[in-house]
Enzyme design. Structure first.
Site, PDB file in Angstrom:
ATOM      1  N   LYS A 118      32.555  44.102  46.776  1.00  0.00           N
ATOM      2  CA  LYS A 118      32.074  43.958  46.057  1.00  0.00           C
ATOM      3  C   LYS A 118      30.969  45.103  45.998  1.00  0.00           C
ATOM      4  O   LYS A 118      30.934  46.188  44.567  1.00  0.00           O
ATOM      5  CB  LYS A 118      32.094  43.117  45.127  1.00  0.00           C
ATOM      6  CG  LYS A 118      32.748  42.186  44.992  1.00  0.00           C
ATOM      7  CD  LYS A 118      34.399  42.626  43.419  1.00  0.00           C
ATOM      8  CE  LYS A 118      32.931  42.985  42.229  1.00  0.00           C
ATOM      9  NZ  LYS A 118      34.567  42.869  41.698  1.00  0.00           N
TER      10      LYS A 118
ATOM     11  N   TYR B 270      34.827  39.585  50.802  1.00  0.00           N
ATOM     12  CA  TYR B 270      34.550  39.753  49.584  1.00  0.00           C
ATOM     13  C   TYR B 270      33.487  41.031  48.953  1.00  0.00           C
ATOM     14  O   TYR B 270      33.519  41.686  47.778  1.00  0.00           O
ATOM     15  CB  TYR B 270      34.941  38.465  49.295  1.00  0.00           C
ATOM     16  CG  TYR B 270      34.016  38.037  47.906  1.00  0.00           C
ATOM     17  CD1 TYR B 270      34.743  39.144  46.653  1.00  0.00           C
ATOM     18  CD2 TYR B 270      33.339  37.726  46.914  1.00  0.00           C
ATOM     19  CE1 TYR B 270      34.883  39.187  45.189  1.00  0.00           C
ATOM     20  CE2 TYR B 270      33.287  37.925  45.548  1.00  0.00           C
ATOM     21  CZ  TYR B 270      33.809  38.359  44.720  1.00  0.00           C
ATOM     22  OH  TYR B 270      33.013  38.944  43.453  1.00  0.00           O
TER      23      TYR B 270
ATOM     24  N   THR C  92      28.978  41.165  41.132  1.00  0.00           N
ATOM     25  CA  THR C  92      28.522  39.714  41.466  1.00  0.00           C
ATOM     26  C   THR C  92      27.330  39.922  42.123  1.00  0.00           C
ATOM     27  O   THR C  92      26.833  40.345  42.323  1.00  0.00           O
ATOM     28  CB  THR C  92      29.109  38.680  42.251  1.00  0.00           C
ATOM     29  OG1 THR C  92      29.485  38.241  42.592  1.00  0.00           O
ATOM     30  CG2 THR C  92      30.026  40.132  43.791  1.00  0.00           C
ATOM     31  N   ASP C  93      26.432  38.235  41.623  1.00  0.00           N
ATOM     32  CA  ASP C  93      25.052  38.087  42.439  1.00  0.00           C
ATOM     33  C   ASP C  93      25.735  38.249  43.830  1.00  0.00           C
ATOM     34  O   ASP C  93      24.414  38.486  44.623  1.00  0.00           O
ATOM     35  CB  ASP C  93      24.789  37.178  41.994  1.00  0.00           C
ATOM     36  CG  ASP C  93      25.138  35.707  42.042  1.00  0.00           C
ATOM     37  OD1 ASP C  93      26.415  35.842  42.885  1.00  0.00           O
ATOM     38  OD2 ASP C  93      24.388  34.786  41.263  1.00  0.00           O
ATOM     39  N   GLU C  94      26.582  37.884  44.056  1.00  0.00           N
ATOM     40  CA  GLU C  94      26.628  37.888  46.462  1.00  0.00           C
ATOM     41  C   GLU C  94      26.619  38.762  46.691  1.00  0.00           C
ATOM     42  O   GLU C  94      26.028  38.967  47.806  1.00  0.00           O
ATOM     43  CB  GLU C  94      28.105  37.258  46.384  1.00  0.00           C
ATOM     44  CG  GLU C  94      28.365  36.453  45.541  1.00  0.00           C
ATOM     45  CD  GLU C  94      29.748  35.279  45.842  1.00  0.00           C
ATOM     46  OE1 GLU C  94      30.390  35.782  47.663  1.00  0.00           O
ATOM     47  OE2 GLU C  94      30.404  34.612  45.489  1.00  0.00           O
TER      48      GLU C  94
HETATM   49  P1  NAD Z   1      39.811  35.963  39.433  1.00  0.00           P
HETATM   50  O1  NAD Z   1      40.997  36.249  40.916  1.00  0.00           O
HETATM   51  O2  NAD Z   1      40.452  34.467  38.592  1.00  0.00           O
HETATM   52  O3  NAD Z   1      41.245  37.383  38.589  1.00  0.00           O
HETATM   53  C1  NAD Z   1      41.748  38.412  40.155  1.00  0.00           C
HETATM   54  C2  NAD Z   1      42.651  39.515  38.434  1.00  0.00           C
HETATM   55  O4  NAD Z   1      42.795  40.612  38.589  1.00  0.00           O
HETATM   56  C3  NAD Z   1      44.543  39.002  38.381  1.00  0.00           C
HETATM   57  O5  NAD Z   1      44.885  38.590  37.766  1.00  0.00           O
HETATM   58  C4  NAD Z   1      45.074  39.421  39.504  1.00  0.00           C
HETATM   59  O6  NAD Z   1      46.295  39.606  39.492  1.00  0.00           O
HETATM   60  C5  NAD Z   1      44.266  40.813  39.023  1.00  0.00           C
HETATM   61  N1  NAD Z   1      44.046  41.802  40.244  1.00  0.00           N
HETATM   62  C6  NAD Z   1      43.807  41.709  41.678  1.00  0.00           C
HETATM   63  N2  NAD Z   1      44.135  42.876  42.392  1.00  0.00           N
HETATM   64  C7  NAD Z   1      44.378  43.535  41.866  1.00  0.00           C
HETATM   65  C8  NAD Z   1      45.166  44.851  41.527  1.00  0.00           C
HETATM   66  N3  NAD Z   1      44.743  45.750  42.901  1.00  0.00           N
HETATM   67  N4  NAD Z   1      45.300  45.829  40.409  1.00  0.00           N
HETATM   68  C9  NAD Z   1      45.310  44.540  39.223  1.00  0.00           C
HETATM   69  N5  NAD Z   1      44.999  43.778  38.561  1.00  0.00           N
HETATM   70  C10 NAD Z   1      44.776  42.944  39.945  1.00  0.00           C
HETATM   71  O7  NAD Z   1      38.778  36.616  39.869  1.00  0.00           O
HETATM   72  P2  NAD Z   1      37.882  36.112  38.872  1.00  0.00           P
HETATM   73  O8  NAD Z   1      37.256  35.016  39.079  1.00  0.00           O
HETATM   74  O9  NAD Z   1      38.424  36.239  37.135  1.00  0.00           O
HETATM   75  O10 NAD Z   1      36.925  36.822  38.984  1.00  0.00           O
HETATM   76  C11 NAD Z   1      36.680  38.127  37.910  1.00  0.00           C
HETATM   77  C12 NAD Z   1      36.010  39.349  38.883  1.00  0.00           C
HETATM   78  O11 NAD Z   1      34.587  38.765  38.262  1.00  0.00           O
HETATM   79  C13 NAD Z   1      35.584  40.610  39.985  1.00  0.00           C
HETATM   80  O12 NAD Z   1      35.968  42.073  39.583  1.00  0.00           O
HETATM   81  C14 NAD Z   1      34.427  39.356  40.706  1.00  0.00           C
HETATM   82  O13 NAD Z   1      34.193  40.194  41.346  1.00  0.00           O
HETATM   83  C15 NAD Z   1      33.924  39.029  39.425  1.00  0.00           C
HETATM   84  N6  NAD Z   1      32.800  37.929  39.353  1.00  0.00           N
HETATM   85  C16 NAD Z   1      33.271  36.443  39.409  1.00  0.00           C
HETATM   86  C17 NAD Z   1      32.702  36.069  39.085  1.00  0.00           C
HETATM   87  C18 NAD Z   1      32.895  33.899  39.448  1.00  0.00           C
HETATM   88  O14 NAD Z   1      31.741  33.475  39.504  1.00  0.00           O
HETATM   89  N7  NAD Z   1      34.414  34.251  39.908  1.00  0.00           N
HETATM   90  C19 NAD Z   1      31.772  35.749  39.136  1.00  0.00           C
HETATM   91  C20 NAD Z   1      30.425  36.518  38.895  1.00  0.00           C
HETATM   92  C21 NAD Z   1      31.976  38.648  39.509  1.00  0.00           C
HETATM   93  O1  DAU Z   2      28.788  33.625  42.544  1.00  0.00           O
HETATM   94  C1  DAU Z   2      29.935  34.346  42.492  1.00  0.00           C
HETATM   95  C2  DAU Z   2      30.502  34.492  43.494  1.00  0.00           C
HETATM   96  O2  DAU Z   2      31.036  33.162  42.539  1.00  0.00           O
HETATM   97  C3  DAU Z   2      31.728  35.160  42.692  1.00  0.00           C
HETATM   98  O3  DAU Z   2      31.765  36.673  42.967  1.00  0.00           O
HETATM   99  C4  DAU Z   2      33.768  34.681  43.621  1.00  0.00           C
HETATM  100  O4  DAU Z   2      34.588  36.172  42.828  1.00  0.00           O
HETATM  101  C5  DAU Z   2      33.550  33.594  43.042  1.00  0.00           C
HETATM  102  O5  DAU Z   2      34.434  33.066  43.652  1.00  0.00           O
HETATM  103  C6  DAU Z   2      32.131  32.846  43.052  1.00  0.00           C
HETATM  104  O6  DAU Z   2      31.974  32.515  44.726  1.00  0.00           O
HETATM  105  P1  DAU Z   2      31.816  31.298  45.047  1.00  0.00           P
HETATM  106  O7  DAU Z   2      31.719  31.776  46.893  1.00  0.00           O
HETATM  107  O8  DAU Z   2      30.355  30.945  45.273  1.00  0.00           O
HETATM  108  O9  DAU Z   2      32.463  30.052  44.606  1.00  0.00           O
HETATM  109  P2  DAU Z   2      33.629  29.079  45.068  1.00  0.00           P
HETATM  110  O10 DAU Z   2      34.197  28.575  43.638  1.00  0.00           O
HETATM  111  O11 DAU Z   2      34.919  29.532  45.934  1.00  0.00           O
HETATM  112  O12 DAU Z   2      32.555  28.162  45.613  1.00  0.00           O
HETATM  113  C7  DAU Z   2      31.537  27.355  45.611  1.00  0.00           C
HETATM  114  C8  DAU Z   2      30.359  26.697  46.250  1.00  0.00           C
HETATM  115  O13 DAU Z   2      31.093  25.564  46.971  1.00  0.00           O
HETATM  116  C9  DAU Z   2      30.710  27.862  47.736  1.00  0.00           C
HETATM  117  O14 DAU Z   2      28.774  27.237  47.672  1.00  0.00           O
HETATM  118  C10 DAU Z   2      31.499  26.767  48.680  1.00  0.00           C
HETATM  119  C11 DAU Z   2      31.786  25.385  47.632  1.00  0.00           C
HETATM  120  N1  DAU Z   2      32.899  24.671  48.481  1.00  0.00           N
HETATM  121  C12 DAU Z   2      33.506  25.777  47.469  1.00  0.00           C
HETATM  122  C13 DAU Z   2      35.545  24.869  47.767  1.00  0.00           C
HETATM  123  C14 DAU Z   2      36.589  25.442  46.936  1.00  0.00           C
HETATM  124  C15 DAU Z   2      33.061  23.321  48.083  1.00  0.00           C
HETATM  125  O15 DAU Z   2      31.978  22.390  48.395  1.00  0.00           O
HETATM  126  N2  DAU Z   2      34.647  22.953  48.686  1.00  0.00           N
HETATM  127  C16 DAU Z   2      35.531  23.214  48.157  1.00  0.00           C
HETATM  128  O16 DAU Z   2      36.348  23.037  47.860  1.00  0.00           O
END
Ligand code: NAD
Ligand code: DAU
Length: 332
Positions: free
Chosen positions: A152, A148, A121-123
């Site tokens: 990562k 989190y 992630t960019d975080e």
């Molecule tokens: P998500 O929470 O939707 O899905 C995570 C999946 O991993 C689920 O299916 C869960 O059951 C599985 N999981 C969790 N713990 C596990 C374990 N111990 N063993 C096996 N499976 C397990 O997450 P996501 O948003 O799809 O993110 C996926 C990946 O992408 C993560 O590594 C996250 O850091 C990265 N990522 C997410 C975003 C975003 O915007 N959501 C952006 C950049 C990177």
């Molecule tokens: O940047 C990549 C990341 O993006 C991933 O690594 C994470 O897995 C993914 O969850 C996401 O993280 P954020 O914390 O940015 O996403 P989230 O959807 O939780 O929140 C997006 C923005 O919206 C953040 O600034 C918090 C805000 N927010 C979130 C929720 C759930 C609100 O204002 N209201 C809300 O109800």
């Protein structure tokens, strides 16, 4: 490369990736997923039996992992605890899965000489000021803010160490915020869409000035396939689609696209340590590997995502009430 082991393939981005791979390649895919609250087998419906298999298991289980990694040509590692708000409430599962789980996979990949791609992630880079002209690049120092993002960052560093110390054939990608189908209702965009569908006012943390750099999940998938195909071993690639928007603007657009007044939302308690702004410079991925995003228009991607949540209420409804109850307990 023909057989991919995709960890976390029942989650949001992992399931989008599996559908993308089945649609755009002739690869075999095995998903390893623990099916935590965030995993949903229904996200993998409709995949062909002769090219897709699902294994229910934990990436911290070395026996299961070793067997599956031995049979794969490459591991694409998505599995993680992924939600910042949960990590503030209970960090422990983040250490177990994101650190120990990644370590377990790396050891198996090292033993079997298996190609490894780590999804991050960019975080890990922390946050930027709103008026900072710079964006994150592969050279930006790590500075994670939350439990989190720090786990990562730790997992990324483990991958780098396994490349340098053991010659692991690995690449890393750090992507910005994804949107699209199959995203859990705890996350910002699906939470607000499903709130509007349910007649609940959207909830904006704090003043809503925080900026996220939105990319469609399908563009993330095409970037990962590109890196698997042409990425240089040991390298990191940032993935982004120039999609910076502040949260207030996103909520207002969701309300407008769903036929509601643009100001029909509530400000709620801010997230502790809330990162202000993320912004990705993906020049390296574009110039060196030739990748381009296909979902340039956020508004039409968001419209399609709203339609998906309207059409697939049975997919998200089981998680909605408990998710909102959790947020309500924290004043969010
Ligand atoms: P998500 O929470 O939707 O899905 C995570 C999946 O991993 C689920 O299916 C869960 O059951 C599985 N999981 C969790 N713990 C596990 C374990 N111990 N063993 C096996 N499976 C397990 O997450 P996501 O948003 O799809 O993110 C996926 C990946 O992408 C993560 O590594 C996250 O850091 C990265 N990522 C997410 C975003 C975003 O915007 N959501 C952006 C950049 C990177
Ligand atoms: O940047 C990549 C990341 O993006 C991933 O690594 C994470 O897995 C993914 O969850 C996401 O993280 P954020 O914390 O940015 O996403 P989230 O959807 O939780 O929140 C997006 C923005 O919206 C953040 O600034 C918090 C805000 N927010 C979130 C929720 C759930 C609100 O204002 N209201 C809300 O109800």
């Amino acid at each position: 490369m023909t057989h991919l082991l995709v960890t976390g393939g029942a989650g949001f981005i992992g399931s989008n990736f599996v559908h993308h791979v089945i649609d755009h390649t002739d690869y075999q895919v095995t998903v390893l997923d623990k099916l935590t609250y965030a995993g949903n087998l229904a996200s993998l419906n409709g995949l062909p039996d002769d090219r897709f298999a699902f294994v229910h298991g934990d990436i911290t289980d070395a026996t299961v992992v070793d067997d599956l990694v031995a049979r794969a040509d490459a591991v694409v590692h998505y599995a993680a605890e992924s939600h910042n708000d949960n990590s503030l409430h209970d960090p422990r599962p983040f250490l177990d899965t994101n650190i120990i789980g990644t370590f377990t996979l790396l050891e198996a990949a090292r033993k079997h000489g298996t190609r490894f791609h780590h999804i991050s992630t960019d975080e890990v880079y922390g946050d930027l000021e709103l008026d900072d002209p710079e964006r994150f690049t592969e050279a930006t120092p790590y500075n994670p803010s939350s439990p989190y993002s720090s786990t990562k960052a730790g997992s990324d560093l483990l991958v780098r160490a396994w490349v340098r110390s053991f010659g692991l054939q690995a690449t890393i990608s750090n992507c910005s915020n994804n949107y699209g189908p199959y995203q859990h209702v705890e996350k910002f965009i699906p939470r607000q869409i499903t709130n509007v569908i349910r007649g609940i006012r959207p909830k904006l943390y704090g003043a809503g000035e925080n900026v996220r750099d939105w990319i469609h999940a399908d563009d993330h998938s095409s970037a990962v396939l590109t890196i698997l195909d042409r990425g240089v071993i040991g390298e990191t690639y940032l993935i982004g689609a120039d999609g910076e928007r502040n949260n207030k603007a996103v909520v207002e657009l969701i309300l407008e696209l769903m036929g509601e007044p643009r100001d029909a939302y509530d400000h709620v308690t801010d997230r502790a340590g809330h990162d202000l702004r993320y912004a990705i410079d993906s020049t390296k991925l574009r110039d060196e590997l030739g990748w381009r995003p296909q979902f340039g228009d956020f508004e039409s991607g968001l419209t399609a995502t709203i339609d998906w949540y309207r059409t697939n209420e049975s997919w998200w409804a089981p998680a909605k009430d408990s998710t909102e109850a959790f947020y309500a307990s924290k004043g969010q």
